[in-house]
Write a protein that holds these residues in place. Structure first.
Motif, PDB file in Angstrom:
ATOM      1  N   ARG A   1       0.866  -1.140  -0.067  1.00  0.00           N
ATOM      2  CA  ARG A   1       0.138  -0.012  -0.045  1.00  0.00           C
ATOM      3  C   ARG A   1       1.026   1.179  -0.023  1.00  0.00           C
ATOM      4  NH1 ARG A   1      -0.436   1.433   5.598  1.00  0.00           N
ATOM      5  NH2 ARG A   1       0.370  -0.054   7.093  1.00  0.00           N
ATOM      6  N   PRO A   2       0.309   2.324  -0.368  1.00  0.00           N
ATOM      7  CA  PRO A   2       1.204   3.508  -0.230  1.00  0.00           C
ATOM      8  C   PRO A   2       1.950   3.951   0.935  1.00  0.00           C
ATOM      9  CG  PRO A   2      -0.940   4.090  -1.375  1.00  0.00           C
ATOM     10  CD  PRO A   2      -1.150   2.698  -0.621  1.00  0.00           C
ATOM     11  N   ILE A   3       2.804   4.660   0.878  1.00  0.00           N
ATOM     12  CA  ILE A   3       3.844   5.047   2.047  1.00  0.00           C
ATOM     13  C   ILE A   3       3.696   6.515   2.369  1.00  0.00           C
ATOM     14  CG2 ILE A   3       6.137   4.965   2.629  1.00  0.00           C
ATOM     15  CD1 ILE A   3       6.462   2.447   1.012  1.00  0.00           C
ATOM     16  N   THR A   4       3.997   7.019   3.548  1.00  0.00           N
ATOM     17  CA  THR A   4       4.152   8.293   3.591  1.00  0.00           C
ATOM     18  C   THR A   4       5.875   8.642   4.095  1.00  0.00           C
ATOM     19  OG1 THR A   4       1.850   8.508   4.324  1.00  0.00           O
ATOM     20  CG2 THR A   4       3.310  10.321   5.486  1.00  0.00           C
ATOM     21  N   MET A   5       6.262   9.681   3.579  1.00  0.00           N
ATOM     22  CA  MET A   5       7.429  10.231   4.190  1.00  0.00           C
ATOM     23  C   MET A   5       7.232  11.467   4.744  1.00  0.00           C
ATOM     24  SD  MET A   5      11.035  11.330   1.988  1.00  0.00           S
ATOM     25  CE  MET A   5      11.333   9.562   1.606  1.00  0.00           C
ATOM     26  N   ILE A   6       7.836  11.585   6.032  1.00  0.00           N
ATOM     27  CA  ILE A   6       7.820  12.821   6.753  1.00  0.00           C
ATOM     28  C   ILE A   6       9.076  13.586   6.773  1.00  0.00           C
ATOM     29  CG2 ILE A   6       7.560  13.830   9.235  1.00  0.00           C
ATOM     30  CD1 ILE A   6       5.054  12.705   7.910  1.00  0.00           C
ATOM     31  N   VAL A   7       9.067  14.943   6.231  1.00  0.00           N
ATOM     32  CA  VAL A   7      10.083  15.778   6.167  1.00  0.00           C
ATOM     33  C   VAL A   7       9.935  16.626   7.419  1.00  0.00           C
ATOM     34  CG1 VAL A   7      11.543  17.324   5.008  1.00  0.00           C
ATOM     35  CG2 VAL A   7      10.608  15.246   3.740  1.00  0.00           C
ATOM     36  N   PRO A   8      10.757  16.690   8.421  1.00  0.00           N
ATOM     37  CA  PRO A   8      10.435  17.454   9.521  1.00  0.00           C
ATOM     38  C   PRO A   8      10.705  18.943   9.429  1.00  0.00           C
ATOM     39  CG  PRO A   8      12.158  16.184  10.046  1.00  0.00           C
ATOM     40  CD  PRO A   8      11.739  15.646   8.761  1.00  0.00           C
ATOM     41  N   TYR A   9      10.755  19.803   8.432  1.00  0.00           N
ATOM     42  CA  TYR A   9      11.074  20.967   8.113  1.00  0.00           C
ATOM     43  C   TYR A   9      10.320  21.265   7.005  1.00  0.00           C
ATOM     44  CZ  TYR A   9      15.212  19.525  10.814  1.00  0.00           C
ATOM     45  OH  TYR A   9      16.084  19.094  11.665  1.00  0.00           O
ATOM     46  N   ALA A  10      10.347  22.791   6.644  1.00  0.00           N
ATOM     47  CA  ALA A  10       9.386  23.459   5.761  1.00  0.00           C
ATOM     48  C   ALA A  10       9.794  23.004   4.392  1.00  0.00           C
ATOM     49  CB  ALA A  10       9.449  25.002   5.944  1.00  0.00           C
ATOM     50  N   ALA A  11       8.880  23.079   3.673  1.00  0.00           N
ATOM     51  CA  ALA A  11       9.013  22.821   2.028  1.00  0.00           C
ATOM     52  C   ALA A  11      10.259  23.853   1.505  1.00  0.00           C
ATOM     53  CB  ALA A  11       8.011  23.232   1.509  1.00  0.00           C
ATOM     54  N   GLY A  12      11.106  23.548   0.611  1.00  0.00           N
ATOM     55  CA  GLY A  12      12.223  24.099   0.011  1.00  0.00           C
ATOM     56  C   GLY A  12      13.450  24.244   0.402  1.00  0.00           C
ATOM     57  N   GLY A  13      13.498  23.640   1.896  1.00  0.00           N
ATOM     58  CA  GLY A  13      14.933  23.446   2.386  1.00  0.00           C
ATOM     59  C   GLY A  13      15.651  22.296   2.023  1.00  0.00           C
ATOM     60  N   THR A  14      16.868  22.315   2.396  1.00  0.00           N
ATOM     61  CA  THR A  14      17.728  21.354   2.036  1.00  0.00           C
ATOM     62  C   THR A  14      17.152  19.789   2.526  1.00  0.00           C
ATOM     63  OG1 THR A  14      19.698  22.421   2.879  1.00  0.00           O
ATOM     64  CG2 THR A  14      20.047  20.112   2.584  1.00  0.00           C
ATOM     65  N   THR A  15      16.703  19.719   3.560  1.00  0.00           N
ATOM     66  CA  THR A  15      16.178  18.305   3.900  1.00  0.00           C
ATOM     67  C   THR A  15      14.797  17.994   2.963  1.00  0.00           C
ATOM     68  OG1 THR A  15      16.617  18.867   6.085  1.00  0.00           O
ATOM     69  CG2 THR A  15      15.285  16.871   5.917  1.00  0.00           C
ATOM     70  N   ASP A  16      14.222  18.908   2.713  1.00  0.00           N
ATOM     71  CA  ASP A  16      13.006  18.653   1.937  1.00  0.00           C
ATOM     72  C   ASP A  16      13.381  18.490   0.425  1.00  0.00           C
ATOM     73  OD1 ASP A  16       9.855  18.980   1.258  1.00  0.00           O
ATOM     74  OD2 ASP A  16      10.785  20.505   0.036  1.00  0.00           O
ATOM     75  N   VAL A  17      14.354  18.950  -0.113  1.00  0.00           N
ATOM     76  CA  VAL A  17      14.825  18.690  -1.564  1.00  0.00           C
ATOM     77  C   VAL A  17      15.211  17.278  -1.633  1.00  0.00           C
ATOM     78  CG1 VAL A  17      16.438  19.608  -3.129  1.00  0.00           C
ATOM     79  CG2 VAL A  17      15.130  21.244  -1.966  1.00  0.00           C
ATOM     80  N   TYR A  18      16.117  17.099  -0.677  1.00  0.00           N
ATOM     81  CA  TYR A  18      16.793  15.713  -0.676  1.00  0.00           C
ATOM     82  C   TYR A  18      15.715  14.516  -0.582  1.00  0.00           C
ATOM     83  CZ  TYR A  18      21.577  17.152  -1.483  1.00  0.00           C
ATOM     84  OH  TYR A  18      23.015  17.604  -1.926  1.00  0.00           O
ATOM     85  N   GLY A  19      14.827  14.686   0.356  1.00  0.00           N
ATOM     86  CA  GLY A  19      13.728  13.575   0.855  1.00  0.00           C
ATOM     87  C   GLY A  19      13.199  13.565  -0.370  1.00  0.00           C
ATOM     88  N   ARG A  20      12.356  14.598  -1.117  1.00  0.00           N
ATOM     89  CA  ARG A  20      11.469  14.578  -2.268  1.00  0.00           C
ATOM     90  C   ARG A  20      12.423  13.704  -3.319  1.00  0.00           C
ATOM     91  NH1 ARG A  20       6.578  17.309  -1.791  1.00  0.00           N
ATOM     92  NH2 ARG A  20       6.619  18.553  -0.077  1.00  0.00           N
ATOM     93  N   THR A  21      13.552  14.058  -3.393  1.00  0.00           N
ATOM     94  CA  THR A  21      14.231  13.404  -4.540  1.00  0.00           C
ATOM     95  C   THR A  21      14.657  11.676  -4.067  1.00  0.00           C
ATOM     96  OG1 THR A  21      15.704  15.380  -5.296  1.00  0.00           O
ATOM     97  CG2 THR A  21      16.458  13.001  -5.793  1.00  0.00           C
ATOM     98  N   VAL A  22      14.643  11.426  -2.929  1.00  0.00           N
ATOM     99  CA  VAL A  22      14.904  10.147  -2.395  1.00  0.00           C
ATOM    100  C   VAL A  22      13.286   9.521  -2.606  1.00  0.00           C
ATOM    101  CG1 VAL A  22      14.893   8.655  -0.456  1.00  0.00           C
ATOM    102  CG2 VAL A  22      16.752  10.355  -1.018  1.00  0.00           C
ATOM    103  N   ALA A  23      12.487  10.129  -2.278  1.00  0.00           N
ATOM    104  CA  ALA A  23      10.995   9.637  -2.330  1.00  0.00           C
ATOM    105  C   ALA A  23      10.693   9.169  -3.906  1.00  0.00           C
ATOM    106  CB  ALA A  23      10.074  10.680  -1.925  1.00  0.00           C
ATOM    107  N   ALA A  24      10.946   9.914  -4.907  1.00  0.00           N
ATOM    108  CA  ALA A  24      10.758   9.784  -6.260  1.00  0.00           C
ATOM    109  C   ALA A  24      11.496   8.360  -6.621  1.00  0.00           C
ATOM    110  CB  ALA A  24      11.088  10.996  -7.130  1.00  0.00           C
ATOM    111  N   LEU A  25      12.465   8.335  -6.152  1.00  0.00           N
ATOM    112  CA  LEU A  25      13.411   7.113  -6.590  1.00  0.00           C
ATOM    113  C   LEU A  25      13.022   5.931  -5.998  1.00  0.00           C
ATOM    114  CD1 LEU A  25      17.053   8.947  -6.646  1.00  0.00           C
ATOM    115  CD2 LEU A  25      15.619   8.317  -8.648  1.00  0.00           C
ATOM    116  N   LEU A  26      12.622   6.064  -4.751  1.00  0.00           N
ATOM    117  CA  LEU A  26      12.132   4.867  -4.011  1.00  0.00           C
ATOM    118  C   LEU A  26      10.652   4.341  -4.516  1.00  0.00           C
ATOM    119  CD1 LEU A  26      12.965   5.494  -0.225  1.00  0.00           C
ATOM    120  CD2 LEU A  26      13.884   3.801  -1.905  1.00  0.00           C
TER     121      LEU A  26
END
Length: 334
Positions: free
Chosen positions: A27-52
């Motif tokens: 079933r679908p998965i949720t990824m939590i990024v504990p910071y605001a959109a557009g920051g370093t953690t968010d940019v990397y997190g979204r890239t990893v999410a798309a590849l996963l």
């Protein structure tokens, strides 16, 4: 009636068995990024999410849940079921929550799927700043203790830690906290603050436009992507022992207690994702430290995070920033 009950019992057992045999993820998965959109953690997190998503065959919804140095989002993940359907991409503040008195969570409360990258930090000043070299900035700090201002994204964060390292070597700066690294950078660009230390992943366009002057990489080596920017240790060689770690560390993890087979499935999928040319090019373009390649075994990963906590937590405590001794949590001095 007994026959009906027996049939229902068999049906329930069959359903339970089918669910137990279902392969993760189903079933679908949720990824939590504990910071605001557009920051370093968010940019990397979204890239990893798309590849996963490609590797796991399920959609991954990225949710930004910021606040309290990332602890709100981390706590949310910890409060969910340990089933692998809630992932967390977090920054290095996870390693200092306990000693900083932010919350009771730490790396030990999560299973690390993989270190991702260290995002290099660059000391920058505004385009109209009188400082053109790191030497000029440091000389000004020495001549005016507590007067030269440094913007950072909050107590205990990577930028603040950089200011603490400066303090270790006698450079007394006035540290000014902003809501985010981007806000800290804009404070320098706008001339309200003398310098700051953003991550390279969010800085490239500002360097290219000339809005900032990069003075040094906060590391012991220059960046391949920016070979003209000197390393901090070229001017302050005695800082080498503090710069053998990246100060912004991004990590993919799940709640501790997640079944071993799910953790292994995530590790295998992540290994494949991080081997793709898409990820490799993304890391190159952002001049990131490739810690996902440096630390791969369970022993190497644990040693890396233990050493990171040792250096940073004790530095914060010795500076009077962290209220709780690292010794309380078994963190040894470096």
């Amino acid at each position: 009636m007994k026959k009906l009950c027996a049939i229902l019992l068999i049906a329930v057992l069959c359903l339970c068995a089918a669910l137990a045999l279902a392969e993760y993820p189903d079933r679908p998965i949720t990824m939590i990024v504990p910071y605001a959109a557009g920051g370093t953690t968010d940019v990397y997190g979204r890239t990893v999410a798309a590849l996963l998503e490609e590797q796991l065959g399920q959609s991954i919804t990225v949710v930004n849940q910021g606040g309290a140095s990332g602890s709100i989002g981390c706590q949310y993940v910890y409060d969910q079921a340990a089933d692998g359907y809630t992932l967390l991409v977090t920054a290095e503040t996870m390693g200092t929550y306990k000693t900083m008195g932010v919350c009771d969570l730490g790396y030990d409360d999560f299973s690390i799927i993989s270190p991702l990258v260290g995002d290099p930090k660059i000391i920058v000043v505004g385009k109209d700043s009188p400082y053109n070299t790191l030497e000029e900035l440091l000389d000004a700090i020495k001549a005016n203790p507590g007067k030269v201002t440094m913007a950072h994204s909050g107590p205990g964060g990577s930028g603040h830690n950089q200011g603490l390292v400066l303090g270790v070597f006698g450079y007394d700066v006035a540290m000014i906290s902003f809501d985010s690294g981007n806000a800290a950078l804009l404070g320098v660009i706008g001339g309200q603050v003398d310098f700051t230390n953003p991550n390279i992943s969010t800085l490239g366009s500002y360097i290219e436009s000339g809005e900032v002057k990069p003075l040094a990489v906060f590391a012991s080596e220059r960046l391949e992507a920016y070979p003209d920017i000197p390393a901090f240790t070229e001017v302050v060689p005695e800082a080498a022992n503090y710069l053998d770690i990246p100060y912004t560390v991004l990590t993919l993890c799940v709640k501790a207690g997640t079944p071993d087979d799910v953790v292994e499935a995530l590790k295998a999928a992540t290994k494949e994702a991080l081997a793709t040319e898409t990820w490799q090019e993304f890391v190159r373009a952002n001049a990131a430290n490739r810690i996902f390649e440096q630390y791969t075994t369970a022993e190497e990963i644990k040693a890396f995070y233990d050493h990171w906590q040792s250096v940073v937590c004790w530095m914060q405590y010795d500076a009077g920033v962290a209220p709780v001794s690292p010794e309380t949590f078994g963190i040894e001095r470096p």
